[in-house]
Design an enzyme around this catalytic site. Structure first.
Site, PDB file in Angstrom:
ATOM      1  N   HIS A  91     -50.721 -44.448 -50.457  1.00  0.00           N
ATOM      2  CA  HIS A  91     -50.608 -45.489 -49.436  1.00  0.00           C
ATOM      3  C   HIS A  91     -49.640 -46.585 -49.820  1.00  0.00           C
ATOM      4  O   HIS A  91     -49.616 -47.641 -49.193  1.00  0.00           O
ATOM      5  CB  HIS A  91     -51.983 -46.112 -49.156  1.00  0.00           C
ATOM      6  CG  HIS A  91     -53.004 -45.112 -48.710  1.00  0.00           C
ATOM      7  ND1 HIS A  91     -54.343 -45.312 -48.860  1.00  0.00           N
ATOM      8  CD2 HIS A  91     -52.873 -43.897 -48.133  1.00  0.00           C
ATOM      9  CE1 HIS A  91     -55.013 -44.263 -48.401  1.00  0.00           C
ATOM     10  NE2 HIS A  91     -54.126 -43.386 -47.954  1.00  0.00           N
ATOM     11  N   ILE A  98     -47.421 -51.805 -48.649  1.00  0.00           N
ATOM     12  CA  ILE A  98     -48.761 -51.272 -48.870  1.00  0.00           C
ATOM     13  C   ILE A  98     -49.430 -51.004 -47.524  1.00  0.00           C
ATOM     14  O   ILE A  98     -49.456 -51.866 -46.647  1.00  0.00           O
ATOM     15  CB  ILE A  98     -49.639 -52.285 -49.642  1.00  0.00           C
ATOM     16  CG1 ILE A  98     -48.934 -52.719 -50.934  1.00  0.00           C
ATOM     17  CG2 ILE A  98     -51.012 -51.694 -49.952  1.00  0.00           C
ATOM     18  CD1 ILE A  98     -49.535 -53.956 -51.553  1.00  0.00           C
ATOM     19  N   CYS A  99     -49.957 -49.809 -47.391  1.00  0.00           N
ATOM     20  CA  CYS A  99     -50.627 -49.454 -46.153  1.00  0.00           C
ATOM     21  C   CYS A  99     -52.123 -49.729 -46.293  1.00  0.00           C
ATOM     22  O   CYS A  99     -52.880 -48.872 -46.723  1.00  0.00           O
ATOM     23  CB  CYS A  99     -50.370 -47.976 -45.886  1.00  0.00           C
ATOM     24  SG  CYS A  99     -50.953 -47.453 -44.311  1.00  0.00           S
ATOM     25  N   LEU A 100     -52.510 -50.952 -45.979  1.00  0.00           N
ATOM     26  CA  LEU A 100     -53.912 -51.357 -46.153  1.00  0.00           C
ATOM     27  C   LEU A 100     -54.295 -52.226 -44.951  1.00  0.00           C
ATOM     28  O   LEU A 100     -53.664 -53.259 -44.709  1.00  0.00           O
ATOM     29  CB  LEU A 100     -54.060 -52.136 -47.463  1.00  0.00           C
ATOM     30  CG  LEU A 100     -55.458 -52.617 -47.834  1.00  0.00           C
ATOM     31  CD1 LEU A 100     -56.404 -51.446 -48.062  1.00  0.00           C
ATOM     32  CD2 LEU A 100     -55.411 -53.494 -49.077  1.00  0.00           C
TER      33      LEU A 100
ATOM     34  N   TRP B 341     -53.137 -44.965 -43.255  1.00  0.00           N
ATOM     35  CA  TRP B 341     -52.465 -45.453 -42.060  1.00  0.00           C
ATOM     36  C   TRP B 341     -51.150 -44.701 -41.971  1.00  0.00           C
ATOM     37  O   TRP B 341     -50.504 -44.449 -42.970  1.00  0.00           O
ATOM     38  CB  TRP B 341     -52.150 -46.939 -42.172  1.00  0.00           C
ATOM     39  CG  TRP B 341     -53.320 -47.831 -42.189  1.00  0.00           C
ATOM     40  CD1 TRP B 341     -54.381 -47.780 -43.038  1.00  0.00           C
ATOM     41  CD2 TRP B 341     -53.561 -48.934 -41.325  1.00  0.00           C
ATOM     42  NE1 TRP B 341     -55.248 -48.781 -42.749  1.00  0.00           N
ATOM     43  CE2 TRP B 341     -54.776 -49.506 -41.713  1.00  0.00           C
ATOM     44  CE3 TRP B 341     -52.849 -49.500 -40.255  1.00  0.00           C
ATOM     45  CZ2 TRP B 341     -55.298 -50.606 -41.064  1.00  0.00           C
ATOM     46  CZ3 TRP B 341     -53.368 -50.610 -39.623  1.00  0.00           C
ATOM     47  CH2 TRP B 341     -54.592 -51.142 -40.020  1.00  0.00           C
TER      48      TRP B 341
END
Ligand SMILES: [Zn+2]
Ligand SMILES: [Zn+2]
Lengths: 161, 350
Positions: A91, A98-100, B341
């Site tokens: 991620h 950052i994919c959060l 995501w």
């Protein structure tokens, strides 16, 4: 390469300043485990050292998070990215984005730098494989003009990591 | 023996009505929903609890077991304080009929704790500030009892409403990352322009009417709002007739409360039993950091739209507590915490 949007950012509002000063004090009293931050005179950008948790894929590795605060923090989420080199993680893109969810759509003004750090460390710790996101190259290419991850429309689906 | 105990249970039911749930008549096992005395001004109620009272057949020689079934606005320390207080009272009253007295004790304790605890989750400064110069009015959201400084929650409210306006006038994809939040999370306002917000702590949806009582307070602090220029204005709401009437009623109630030391709410079918009546505010053990706030002070402060004081906020600021209701944080194990995501495909340009 990632600082262009921060450079043009508006100064912190008085409310954002007060809140960040308070967070800084609380950080100094009890920093989240695994993180180090040396306060500078730039309240608007924090560079935080992250130590991979023992017993995880990132044990004994150290990374740096860069947190930039917008004018209306904490109404608006801060921009949080890893400085080069970003950890290898499904991620985390190679440009540090950052994919959060909590950094974008799920941000709430009751969250703090500390709680963000804890979430990021937990994301790192639960990883079972050291690799980049599948679409890393395409995404990073699209970000070449130095755009912020906050301008990305993250699209979310559950998965089995 | 059992007969006397049954009469006692009926007495509790008479006093607490629907707030009393009898699980067993004998030996008595009750759940009683206890609220502080706030003269029925629900916006001034910051705590409540459902107390479990479970007696054994040796009751009243053996004091009943006291537990907290459910509570709002009370952290662990305050819950413990409540249980200990009731338990001590039960020991004092050993071998007397005590069920009603124990409920009264709970009411007393809750009344003395009827203020928010800890820090405002938005500015991180204490909600109840001892230093008189720094006092800011605070409020709770009516649904979840999460507390904030009035100006802080109003700022969040205005922020959300501003975002919504931006959202409806400017429907271009890539820059709407924040307003997208509102659609995704509520997924329910669609075409209706009803004003809603989300609790910053637990994300429970709240409506304009839920912070109605706060808008009134903030109206008297208009300088607070000029601090940030881009917030939208709620004057229309603040000055509406219904709001004015509501405020007058509110102030009248508080005045009455003040004159009567907080005791204006007649108990439903008040029953006097030995040990039932506790006319004086009881004193609390000084080991607990909740010093007594008298009803009188409380009423004064509410009228002045000031924070109620008298209670040192010397508790740890407990960020843990602050996030305890965070849907996205808590209740997720570390595995769930990581969600994948992916970016929306048609969003490649900017
Ligand atoms: Zn506040
Ligand atoms: Zn809440």
């Amino acid at each position: 390469m990632t600082s262009s949007s921060a450079a043009s950012r508006k100064a912190l509002s008085k409310i954002a300043c007060n809140r960040l000063q308070k967070e800084l004090v609380e950080w100094q009293v009890s920093p989240p485990a695994g993180f180090k931050h040396k306060p500078t005179d730039n309240l608007q950008r924090w560079v935080i050292e992250v130590n991979g948790a023992p017993g995880t894929l990132y044990a004994n590795e150290t990374y740096q998070l860069q947190v930039d605060f917008p004018e209306h923090y904490p109404m608006e989420a801060p921009q949080v990215i890893f400085l080069h080199p970003a950890p290898l993680h499904p991620h985390i893109y190679s440009n540090g984005h950052i994919c959060l969810d909590i950094l974008y759509d799920s941000w709430s003004p009751a969250m703090t730098v500390s709680s963000i750090c804890i979430s990021i460390l937990s994301m790192l710790s639960s990883s079972t494989v050291k690799q980049r996101p599948e679409d890393n190259d395409r995404y990073v290419k699209n970000c070449r003009n130095g755009r912020s991850p906050k301008e990305t429309r993250w699209w979310f689906h559950d998965d089995k990591v | 023996m059992a007969e006397e105990v049954l009469i006692e249970v009926e007495a509790v039911q008479a006093v607490y009505g629907d707030d009393c749930l009898v699980l067993d008549k004998y030996p008595p096992h009750l759940h009683v929903h206890i609220k502080p005395r706030t003269a029925d001004v629900s916006s001034q109620q910051f705590v409540e609890a459902v107390i479990g009272i479970r007696a054994v057949s040796e009751y009243p020689d053996e004091p009943p077991h006291i537990s907290i079934i459910d509570s709002k606005g009370l952290d662990e320390q305050r819950q413990k304080h409540l249980v200990t207080g009731i338990h001590n009272r039960a020991c004092e009253l050993s071998s007397c009929a005590m069920l009603v007295a124990l409920c009264e004790e709970a009411v007393e304790r809750l009344s003395s704790m009827n203020h928010p605890d800890g820090n405002c989750p938005l500015c991180l400064y204490p909600l109840v500030e001892e230093d008189a110069d720094n006092k800011l009015p605070f409020m709770k959201l009516m649904s979840c009892f999460h507390c904030f400084h009035c100006e802080c929650i109003i700022r969040w409210w205005n922020w959300l409403q501003t975002l919504k306006e931006t959202d409806s006038t400017n429907i271009s994809g890539a820059t709407l990352h924040v307003s997208g939040e509102m659609e995704n999370q509520k997924g329910m306002h669609g075409a209706t322009q009803e004003s809603v917000g989300t609790c910053p702590v637990c994300r429970k949806v709240f409506h304009a009417k839920d912070i109605d009582h706060v808008l009134a307070l903030v109206g008297t602090h208009s300088q607070l709002r000029s601090e940030e220029s881009d917030v939208s204005d709620d004057k229309r709401l603040l000055q509406s007739d219904s709001e004015n009437i509501r405020r007058l009623k509110f102030e009248a109630t508080l005045k009455l409360q003040q004159e009567n030391s907080g005791l204006i709410e007649p108990k439903k079918n008040e029953v006097l039993l030995p040990g039932t009546f506790l006319p004086q505010p009881i004193t609390h053990p000084s080991t607990v950091s909740d010093k007594e706030t008298t009803e009188q002070q409380h009423a004064d402060q509410v009228i002045n739209a000031e924070t109620s004081s008298g209670s040192p906020s010397d508790r740890p600021s407990s960020s843990k507590h602050r996030y305890s209701g965070m849907r996205k944080h808590q209740g997720r194990n570390s595995r769930e915490q990581v969600k994948q995501w992916i970016r929306k495909e048609n969003d490649s340009t900017n």
